[in-house]
Every structure is written in C-alpha cells, then in structure tokens.
Design a protein around this motif. Structure first.
Motif, PDB file in Angstrom:
ATOM      1  N   GLY A  36      58.826  65.902  44.897  1.00  0.00           N
ATOM      2  CA  GLY A  36      57.386  65.988  45.119  1.00  0.00           C
ATOM      3  C   GLY A  36      56.933  65.122  46.281  1.00  0.00           C
ATOM      4  N   LYS A  37      57.470  63.912  46.405  1.00  0.00           N
ATOM      5  CA  LYS A  37      57.068  63.023  47.493  1.00  0.00           C
ATOM      6  C   LYS A  37      57.418  63.589  48.859  1.00  0.00           C
ATOM      7  N   SER A  38      58.424  64.449  48.925  1.00  0.00           N
ATOM      8  CA  SER A  38      58.839  64.996  50.213  1.00  0.00           C
ATOM      9  C   SER A  38      57.888  66.058  50.729  1.00  0.00           C
ATOM     10  N   VAL A  39      57.069  66.633  49.858  1.00  0.00           N
ATOM     11  CA  VAL A  39      56.163  67.718  50.282  1.00  0.00           C
ATOM     12  C   VAL A  39      54.705  67.390  50.004  1.00  0.00           C
ATOM     13  N   VAL A  40      54.404  66.152  49.641  1.00  0.00           N
ATOM     14  CA  VAL A  40      53.030  65.757  49.344  1.00  0.00           C
ATOM     15  C   VAL A  40      52.609  64.672  50.318  1.00  0.00           C
ATOM     16  N   GLY A  41      51.463  64.869  50.941  1.00  0.00           N
ATOM     17  CA  GLY A  41      50.899  63.876  51.851  1.00  0.00           C
ATOM     18  C   GLY A  41      49.512  63.465  51.417  1.00  0.00           C
ATOM     19  N   GLU A  42      48.804  62.768  52.301  1.00  0.00           N
ATOM     20  CA  GLU A  42      47.456  62.308  51.968  1.00  0.00           C
ATOM     21  C   GLU A  42      46.488  63.454  51.780  1.00  0.00           C
ATOM     22  N   SER A  43      46.721  64.572  52.477  1.00  0.00           N
ATOM     23  CA  SER A  43      45.821  65.721  52.388  1.00  0.00           C
ATOM     24  C   SER A  43      46.347  66.817  51.475  1.00  0.00           C
ATOM     25  N   GLY A  44      47.376  66.547  50.692  1.00  0.00           N
ATOM     26  CA  GLY A  44      47.936  67.545  49.785  1.00  0.00           C
ATOM     27  C   GLY A  44      49.332  67.972  50.209  1.00  0.00           C
ATOM     28  N   LEU A  45      49.651  69.230  49.908  1.00  0.00           N
ATOM     29  CA  LEU A  45      50.975  69.740  50.254  1.00  0.00           C
ATOM     30  C   LEU A  45      51.159  69.796  51.773  1.00  0.00           C
ATOM     31  N   THR A  46      52.298  69.353  52.240  1.00  0.00           N
ATOM     32  CA  THR A  46      52.556  69.316  53.669  1.00  0.00           C
ATOM     33  C   THR A  46      54.057  69.321  53.924  1.00  0.00           C
ATOM     34  N   LEU A  47      54.416  69.762  55.108  1.00  0.00           N
ATOM     35  CA  LEU A  47      55.808  69.728  55.559  1.00  0.00           C
ATOM     36  C   LEU A  47      55.980  68.761  56.721  1.00  0.00           C
ATOM     37  N   ASP A  48      55.005  67.848  56.878  1.00  0.00           N
ATOM     38  CA  ASP A  48      55.048  66.914  58.000  1.00  0.00           C
ATOM     39  C   ASP A  48      56.253  65.980  57.914  1.00  0.00           C
ATOM     40  N   HIS A  49      56.654  65.626  56.696  1.00  0.00           N
ATOM     41  CA  HIS A  49      57.796  64.724  56.540  1.00  0.00           C
ATOM     42  C   HIS A  49      59.074  65.383  57.044  1.00  0.00           C
ATOM     43  N   PHE A  50      59.233  66.672  56.763  1.00  0.00           N
ATOM     44  CA  PHE A  50      60.413  67.382  57.257  1.00  0.00           C
ATOM     45  C   PHE A  50      60.338  67.526  58.776  1.00  0.00           C
ATOM     46  N   ALA A  51      59.125  67.760  59.306  1.00  0.00           N
ATOM     47  CA  ALA A  51      58.977  67.860  60.760  1.00  0.00           C
ATOM     48  C   ALA A  51      59.329  66.540  61.428  1.00  0.00           C
ATOM     49  N   GLU A  52      58.916  65.416  60.824  1.00  0.00           N
ATOM     50  CA  GLU A  52      59.256  64.107  61.380  1.00  0.00           C
ATOM     51  C   GLU A  52      60.764  63.867  61.337  1.00  0.00           C
ATOM     52  N   LEU A  53      61.387  64.291  60.258  1.00  0.00           N
ATOM     53  CA  LEU A  53      62.828  64.095  60.115  1.00  0.00           C
ATOM     54  C   LEU A  53      63.596  64.777  61.243  1.00  0.00           C
ATOM     55  N   PHE A  54      63.211  66.019  61.558  1.00  0.00           N
ATOM     56  CA  PHE A  54      63.941  66.774  62.572  1.00  0.00           C
ATOM     57  C   PHE A  54      63.368  66.553  63.977  1.00  0.00           C
ATOM     58  N   ARG A  55      62.300  65.762  64.086  1.00  0.00           N
ATOM     59  CA  ARG A  55      61.725  65.468  65.402  1.00  0.00           C
ATOM     60  C   ARG A  55      62.244  64.140  65.967  1.00  0.00           C
ATOM     61  N   VAL A  56      62.530  63.191  65.107  1.00  0.00           N
ATOM     62  CA  VAL A  56      62.955  61.862  65.555  1.00  0.00           C
ATOM     63  C   VAL A  56      64.461  61.873  65.792  1.00  0.00           C
ATOM     64  N   PRO A  57      64.923  61.554  67.011  1.00  0.00           N
ATOM     65  CA  PRO A  57      66.370  61.602  67.301  1.00  0.00           C
ATOM     66  C   PRO A  57      67.204  60.664  66.439  1.00  0.00           C
ATOM     67  N   ALA A  58      66.651  59.516  66.049  1.00  0.00           N
ATOM     68  CA  ALA A  58      67.435  58.553  65.267  1.00  0.00           C
ATOM     69  C   ALA A  58      67.838  59.139  63.922  1.00  0.00           C
ATOM     70  N   TYR A  59      66.936  59.860  63.285  1.00  0.00           N
ATOM     71  CA  TYR A  59      67.252  60.458  61.983  1.00  0.00           C
ATOM     72  C   TYR A  59      68.288  61.558  62.140  1.00  0.00           C
ATOM     73  N   LEU A  60      68.161  62.363  63.185  1.00  0.00           N
ATOM     74  CA  LEU A  60      69.151  63.416  63.433  1.00  0.00           C
ATOM     75  C   LEU A  60      70.515  62.820  63.740  1.00  0.00           C
ATOM     76  N   GLN A  61      70.523  61.664  64.419  1.00  0.00           N
ATOM     77  CA  GLN A  61      71.791  61.001  64.710  1.00  0.00           C
ATOM     78  C   GLN A  61      72.486  60.554  63.433  1.00  0.00           C
ATOM     79  N   VAL A  62      71.705  60.034  62.484  1.00  0.00           N
ATOM     80  CA  VAL A  62      72.292  59.599  61.214  1.00  0.00           C
ATOM     81  C   VAL A  62      72.826  60.802  60.440  1.00  0.00           C
ATOM     82  N   LEU A  63      72.054  61.886  60.396  1.00  0.00           N
ATOM     83  CA  LEU A  63      72.519  63.091  59.715  1.00  0.00           C
ATOM     84  C   LEU A  63      73.796  63.617  60.359  1.00  0.00           C
TER      85      LEU A  63
END
Length: 279
Positions: A36-63
C-alpha cells in the motif's frame, strides 16, 4: 455421510485457525501495508514512487548491480554444482554419504562466521595473498575482497548446496538403464551423457539456478561484509532507506519490485520442479 465428514473435519479446521490468524497478522498484513505504501501518496493513489525509482540513476544502478551479482552467482553455482552433483552420483553409497556430509556440514555453521572466514583466507594479509607473495607470484596483495568478486565468492560458498542437493537427488532418479541402452545402440559415453542424461537433468539444474538467483536477490550479510559497502545491493539499500533516511515509500516501492520479480521466478521454479517430477 457428508454430515459425519463435516463434523470430523471441523475440529481439524479449528486447530488450524490460530495459525492462520498468526500468519495473517504477522506476515500478510505487513506485506499488504508495504504494498500500500508503494502506491499511496499525499494526494491518494499514485505511481510517483515507481517513477522516481526508475528516474533516479542511483536506484537503477543498485537494481542492476543486484541482478548482475545474482546472475553471476547462479552461473558459477551451475558451473561448480553440476560436476559436483554428477561426481556424487557416481560414488559408491558409503562414499556418497561422506561427500554429502561434507556438503551439508556448512549449513551447521553461521553465515556470519563463514563470511568472516573468507576475510581470513582472501584478505590482504590472508592465507592466499601471503602464499602468493611468498611464492613470488604477486608483488602486492591481490584485491579479492571489497569488490564484486568477493561478494560472488562468499555468495557462491553459501548458496552452492542449495543447487547441489536437489540436483543430486534428481540425478539419482534418472534410470541408469537409459544410459546403457544408448551405449548399446552405439553411442559413446559422452554422446549418451549429452543426448540422454543431460536433457533429463536439465529441468532440475534450471530450477536450482533459479532458486540460487532468488536467494541472492535478498542477500544482506555477505554483500555488506565482503563488499565493504562498495557493491550496492537491494537489501543494503533497503536498510539505508528504512533505518537511516528514512523513506518508507521508496523502500516499499523497491520491495514491491523485488517481490514481483521473485514471484515470477518462483512460478518458473515451480513449473520446472513439476516438470522434473513428472519426467
């Protein structure tokens, strides 16, 4: 008859209910909260967390580093484990027990102890480096540790039995008469192995490789110690996001991605296992 079977099954179900409640509260509920925390933001349901994960190079490097390490570990376990399992299969029963004991004994030793033992063996002042320098084969210590090589060595050491033991059990189920029949028909020993034995053992080998890959994805102790913080892994990043930053939303997103990949691989593992048992 149906009433009697229902009355006989009711007490058994009642005994299982406490375990189901414990599993639901202790495992399933935290898992759902994480998802639930992965798809819930301040304004309700969101996919911003997944967008941040695949947008930031450091996270992609770890994956990428995690999946690369898991793949290399699985490959080396296959290269080492298959000949070992095949050799075990050809031993007399008494020596099979001795060799299997040697494979199983490391399970009785803590992973932490086994990991630190590699520092004694492969460290700059370890047994291997001192031997290489004494023989004149190296002028300075070889960097075996605190890089991806060290992580792979330690991980292979821990996970190799998870491939060898089920693969050995699957090889024992292969009828030796099939090999003899192929040799009777004119095939050489190598041809009989390549055309008959290896294809029959391939599902078990693939299932074991997938199992090693899955286990490597969540490894924490070995990469943290033998990697020296220089080999980023998902488990180490989750520890950073949860205990130091903290960023529960992003940690939940990464955990969700890891869970999805693991489930896909686990389904493949189950299918290969079922194929192996039906063969």
């Amino acid at each position: 008859m149906n009433r009697m079977s229902r009355s006989a099954g009711a007490p058994g179900f009642a005994l299982v209910v406490p375990l189901l409640v414990v599993m639901a509260v202790g495992f399933n509920l935290p898992l759902l909260l994480m998802l639930g925390k992965s798809v819930v933001g301040e304004s309700g349901l969101t996919l911003d967390h997944f967008a941040e994960l695949f947008r930031v190079p450091a996270y992609l490097q770890v994956l990428g580093s995690t999946f690369r390490t898991a793949l290399i570990t699985a490959v080396f376990c296959v290269l080492l484990g298959y000949p070992l399992a095949y050799w075990l299969r050809g031993l007399p029963p008494r020596w099979q027990m001795v060799a299997l004991a040697a494979v199983v004994v490391p399970f009785w030793v803590s992973i932490l102890v086994r990991t630190y033992a590699w520092i004694v063996v492969l460290g700059n002042a370890g047994i291997v480096n001192r031997t290489l320098q004494a023989l004149g084969w190296a002028d300075e210590p070889v960097a075996f540790l605190y890089n991806q090589l060290g992580v792979v060595i330690g991980t292979v050491n821990v996970l190799l039995p998870f491939l060898v033991l089920p693969l050995f059990a699957a090889m024992l189920k292969i009828d030796p008469q099939l090999i003899r029949a192929a040799e009777t028909l004119g095939a050489s020993h190598w041809t009989a192995f390549r055309r008959v034995f290896f294809p029959l053992s391939l599902p078990a080998l693939a299932a074991g490789a997938i199992l090693v890959f899955i286990l490597t994805l969540g490894f924490y102790i070995t990469p943290a110690i033998l990697g020296g913080g220089r080999v980023p892994m998902i488990a180490n990043m989750l520890d950073l996001l949860v205990n130091q930053q903290p960023n529960w939303e992003l940690a939940s997103t990464i955990s969700t991605v890891l869970l999805g990949v693991t489930l896909v691989l686990f389904v493949m593992y189950l299918r290969l296992t079922a194929q192996r048992e039906s063969a």
